[in-house]
Structure formats: C-alpha cells, structure tokens
Design a protein around this motif. Structure first.
Motif, mmCIF file in Angstrom:
data_model
loop_
_atom_site.group_PDB
_atom_site.id
_atom_site.type_symbol
_atom_site.label_atom_id
_atom_site.label_comp_id
_atom_site.label_asym_id
_atom_site.label_seq_id
_atom_site.Cartn_x
_atom_site.Cartn_y
_atom_site.Cartn_z
ATOM 1 N N ARG A 104 100.484 -5.864 112.351
ATOM 2 C CA ARG A 104 99.866 -4.575 112.008
ATOM 3 C C ARG A 104 99.116 -4.683 110.683
ATOM 4 N N PRO A 105 97.981 -3.961 110.557
ATOM 5 C CA PRO A 105 97.231 -3.972 109.291
ATOM 6 C C PRO A 105 98.058 -3.375 108.159
ATOM 7 N N GLU A 106 97.700 -3.709 106.951
ATOM 8 C CA GLU A 106 98.398 -3.201 105.773
ATOM 9 C C GLU A 106 97.400 -2.989 104.638
ATOM 10 N N VAL A 107 97.668 -1.984 103.795
ATOM 11 C CA VAL A 107 96.813 -1.677 102.645
ATOM 12 C C VAL A 107 97.652 -1.816 101.382
ATOM 13 N N LEU A 108 97.094 -2.455 100.356
ATOM 14 C CA LEU A 108 97.800 -2.555 99.084
ATOM 15 C C LEU A 108 96.820 -2.352 97.938
ATOM 16 N N GLU A 109 97.341 -1.878 96.817
ATOM 17 C CA GLU A 109 96.558 -1.682 95.602
ATOM 18 C C GLU A 109 97.135 -2.547 94.491
ATOM 19 N N PHE A 110 96.255 -3.056 93.634
ATOM 20 C CA PHE A 110 96.718 -3.881 92.523
ATOM 21 C C PHE A 110 95.687 -3.857 91.406
ATOM 22 N N THR A 111 96.131 -4.268 90.219
ATOM 23 C CA THR A 111 95.265 -4.352 89.044
ATOM 24 C C THR A 111 95.201 -5.800 88.600
ATOM 25 N N TYR A 112 93.971 -6.282 88.390
ATOM 26 C CA TYR A 112 93.773 -7.671 87.970
ATOM 27 C C TYR A 112 93.137 -7.679 86.584
ATOM 28 N N GLY A 113 93.753 -8.404 85.648
ATOM 29 C CA GLY A 113 93.258 -8.426 84.278
ATOM 30 C C GLY A 113 94.087 -7.510 83.390
ATOM 31 N N THR A 114 93.824 -7.555 82.099
ATOM 32 C CA THR A 114 94.559 -6.740 81.135
ATOM 33 C C THR A 114 93.593 -6.085 80.172
ATOM 34 N N GLY A 115 94.089 -5.023 79.531
ATOM 35 C CA GLY A 115 93.297 -4.352 78.501
ATOM 36 C C GLY A 115 92.005 -3.785 79.051
ATOM 37 N N GLY A 116 90.950 -3.938 78.274
ATOM 38 C CA GLY A 116 89.654 -3.398 78.681
ATOM 39 C C GLY A 116 89.023 -4.150 79.838
ATOM 40 N N ASP A 117 89.522 -5.368 80.132
ATOM 41 C CA ASP A 117 88.977 -6.153 81.239
ATOM 42 C C ASP A 117 89.695 -5.894 82.559
ATOM 43 N N ALA A 118 90.693 -5.028 82.570
ATOM 44 C CA ALA A 118 91.464 -4.772 83.789
ATOM 45 C C ALA A 118 90.587 -4.093 84.840
ATOM 46 N N ARG A 119 90.718 -4.546 86.073
ATOM 47 C CA ARG A 119 89.989 -3.960 87.195
ATOM 48 C C ARG A 119 91.008 -3.536 88.255
ATOM 49 N N HIS A 120 90.729 -2.430 88.904
ATOM 50 C CA HIS A 120 91.615 -1.901 89.944
ATOM 51 C C HIS A 120 91.010 -2.214 91.316
ATOM 52 N N TYR A 121 91.862 -2.671 92.235
ATOM 53 C CA TYR A 121 91.398 -3.074 93.560
ATOM 54 C C TYR A 121 92.259 -2.439 94.655
ATOM 55 N N GLU A 122 91.629 -2.245 95.809
ATOM 56 C CA GLU A 122 92.326 -1.815 97.020
ATOM 57 C C GLU A 122 91.984 -2.807 98.121
ATOM 58 N N ALA A 123 92.999 -3.362 98.769
ATOM 59 C CA ALA A 123 92.789 -4.390 99.791
ATOM 60 C C ALA A 123 93.356 -3.935 101.130
ATOM 61 N N LYS A 124 92.611 -4.219 102.197
ATOM 62 C CA LYS A 124 93.103 -3.972 103.550
ATOM 63 C C LYS A 124 93.261 -5.314 104.247
ATOM 64 N N LEU A 125 94.462 -5.579 104.764
ATOM 65 C CA LEU A 125 94.777 -6.831 105.438
ATOM 66 C C LEU A 125 94.788 -6.586 106.948
ATOM 67 N N VAL A 126 93.991 -7.366 107.682
ATOM 68 C CA VAL A 126 93.830 -7.166 109.129
ATOM 69 C C VAL A 126 94.200 -8.458 109.855
#
Length: 388
Positions: A209-231
């Motif tokens: 079954r597909p799955e969705v997860l959220e995570f943050t990559y990087g720290t401080g001012g360089d941190a980026r937020h991502y949302e991934a869908k696994l199929v």
C-alpha cells in the motif's frame, strides 16, 4: 545456498523416462549420469557443448557425464530456453533443469523436447513485443521524471537507489553515479531520517500500500521541509518488486501554514481581550439601572448612577468603534484626516475621559504634561484611540 530439493519416487521416474517424446537424464551431484533414455542419446548426437552460451543452464553433457552451473542449485525448476545444440540448421530444443532427491541422494533431472520453429517464433515475437512495450513505458516515465519539479527516485527491496532524477541530484548535492546502487544509510544521511525512510519503505514492501511521510532535511536557516509519497511497483506475479518515492519541497507551504496559525492565535487572543473589555462595563451599567429605579430624581445617588451610565456607554461605544476600525484597517478602508495640533491636548482629553473609570475602581490617575507644546500632524481621533 542449497534448499531441500523435491522428493521423487522411483515409480515417478519410471513414468517420466518412459515418455517417448522427451529427452531425459538423471545425474548425481558429482555429474555422473545414472539414467537416460533414447531421446537423450538423439539430443547428444546433435550437441556441441562449445556452442552453448556461457550463462546457459547446461555446461556440457555426454552419455555418462552432465555438468551444470553452481547457481542452478536451490533455484527450483530452471527453464532451458529454446536452442539449437550446434550451429547450422536443425531442430530446436527446450525444457527444464530441476534438482531432486531420489533414494536419499540429491540429483539433477534434465528434461528436453523438440519444439516447432513456428511456435518458438510466435513466443519470441511476443516476448520482443512485451520488451519493446516495457522499454517504451520506461522511457515515457523517465521523460516525465526528468522534467518534473519533484524529487523522484526508485528503490529496490534492499532500499538501494535504482533510479534518481535531476532534482534528486540537486537536492542531495550528490551525483547520479554516487546515488545509484546505494541505500540512504550507505550514503551517510542522518540516522533519524534513514530510520524514518527505511521503516516506511519496509511497510510499503510488506503491505503493498502507498504511504505518505513528512520530514525536515538540514538545520537552522538551511532547513527544508519535504513531503514524500511512496508508491509500490508490482511484478507480474503481484509482488512488490520496487517502489517509487515522489518527494516535494513544501518549505513555502509550511511557512504560510505557520503564519496562518500565528494569525489565528493572535485573532483568538484579540477576541478574548475584546470579550473581557466589552464585559467590564456591563456590571456598572446594571448596578446603575438598579439605583435609578430605587432612588428619586435629583438625589446625589440618582445623579451618580446617571453619570456612571453615561461613562460606561461611552466606553462601550469607543470599544465598538475600535472594533469597526480594525475591520476597516483589514480591508484597507481607514481614512485618516491629519491636522496640526498639540499632542498634550489629546493626552489631557483622553485622561479626563477615563479618569472616572479609574476612580470607580479605586485607582488614582496622575497626569504630568510638559510645559512645552508638542506639535504634531496627526488624525486627532486615531491619536486619542492610541492614548486612551
């Protein structure tokens, strides 16, 4: 690694070797042939072992010896594809190679039969058509993936990168050559992210079954937020052979979401304060109404009650006006009428207006003004709202 081979009874072997249309031989683990039929002899007449491909399931065969690659052990029934035993014209043969157990010994059973050229051509044509269709589908996928704004990657069951697009290279700072064939753990990504990703991968491979997860990559001012869908990607037998991960940078959305939450919090705080301020004048107004009913006109108590009513209603009116001004300000409809005035006058008037409210609560309000004029050009009403 060897697995338990199939167990065959002597009667089953007798029946197999009695079939006149199949060439069969049974060899021990060391390659010595212990049994074969007449069709096997006919196959050997045409066999040139040097003509067989390197990766073919058969290495060499005679009437007394059979050699097969080591990788065939434990592989179950292995298909021997259509082939000519020697160069030039001649019949095509195909069949199976199977490890079996007979009389407590592990043995190799080879079964071959002739196939018509027409049948082979049809099957090979179908396989070529399927392969061409698969290649065309994969090419379309890669064209879309390379031009997509999202990060797209394909992973195998050991969580290794099978494919990455250009956005994956840009986001990770790694080249395609560095990413392919390696897992996120092998690439040195932060352990907490590796645990998050790999646990999600495992669930997709297990459940399909597909799955969705959220995570943050990087720290401080360089941190980026991502949302991934696994199929999951399914093989022909319905099992999950690989998975696609489509990851989107949602940093801007997260920022807007946080701003909206902060705005909603400020609005809630404002409503709470406003409700308190609107409620404060109600008790004095109710008390004054009771005094007006119980006292005669012209008495001091009657007059004080009327003064309280006037002050509190004026306070309510100011609060309502402030609330209306906030609405106008939000919609850009505030009109200012600046005039030149002495700011001390506005401060004095504001203090005079609220002094009775302070006195009702037993609070002394002292006002100290500068002896020098404080000339400003402002909207008198708005300045009064700020001070009062």
């Amino acid at each position: 690694m060897a697995v338990d081979p199939s167990v065959v009874e002597p009667s089953m072997l007798d029946a197999l070797f009695a079939e006149p249309t199949a060439a069969r031989c049974l060899a021990r683990e060391d390659g010595r042939i212990v049994r074969h039929n007449a069709e096997w002899s006919r196959y050997l007449v045409a066999l040139d072992s040097t003509f067989l491909p390197v990766d073919f399931p058969l290495r060499a065969a005679t009437l007394t010896e059979l050699r097969v690659p080591s990788w065939t052990r434990g592989a179950g029934a292995i298909r021997i594809p259509p082939h000519r035993p020697r160069p030039g014209p001649g019949p095509l043969w195909e069949g199976t190679l199977t490890w079996v157990r007979e009389a407590g010994l592990e043995m190799v059973l080879v079964s071959l039969h002739e196939v018509s050229r027409a049948g082979v051509d049809v099957r090979l044509a179908s396989e070529r058509t399927h392969q061409a269709s698969s290649q065309e589908s994969e090419q379309r996928f890669r064209t879309l993936a390379e031009n997509a704004p999202d990060i797209i990657a394909r992973f195998d069951r050991r969580f290794r990168h099978l494919y990455v697009n250009a956005r994956a290279e840009a986001a990770s700072g790694l080249t395609r050559e560095q990413l392919l064939g390696r897992s996120n753990a092998e690439l040195g990504f932060p352990p907490h992210l590796v645990d998050l990703w790999h646990s999600s991968f495992e669930r997709v491979f297990t459940t399909g079954r597909p799955e969705v997860l959220e995570f943050t990559y990087g720290t401080g001012g360089d941190a980026r937020h991502y949302e991934a869908k696994l199929v999951p990607e399914l093989a022909e037998d319905g099992s999950v052979s690989s998975l696609l991960a489509m990851t989107r940078d949602v940093t801007a959305w997260k920022k807007v979401e946080l701003e909206l939450r902060e705005a909603d919090r400020l609005k809630s705080d404002f409503i709470a304060v406003l409700s308190h301020e609107l409620r404060n004048p109600l008790a004095p107004i109710r008390n004054s109404l009771v005094l007006l009913e119980r006292t005669a006109p012209g008495t001091d108590a009657h007059s004080r009650a009327r003064e309280v009513l006037v002050r509190q209603t004026e306070q309510l009116a100011r609060l309502v006006d402030d609330l209306l001004d906030i609405g106008r300000l939000t919609h850009g409809k505030i009109e200012l009428q600046p005039t030149r005035l002495d700011a001390r006058e506005v401060v004095r008037a504001s203090c005079d207006a609220v002094r009775p409210l302070f006195e009702d609560r037993g609070v002394v309000l002292d006002l100290e003004l500068s002896s020098e004029s404080a000339w400003v050009e402002v909207d008198r009403e708005r300045l009064g709202q700020m001070v009062g």
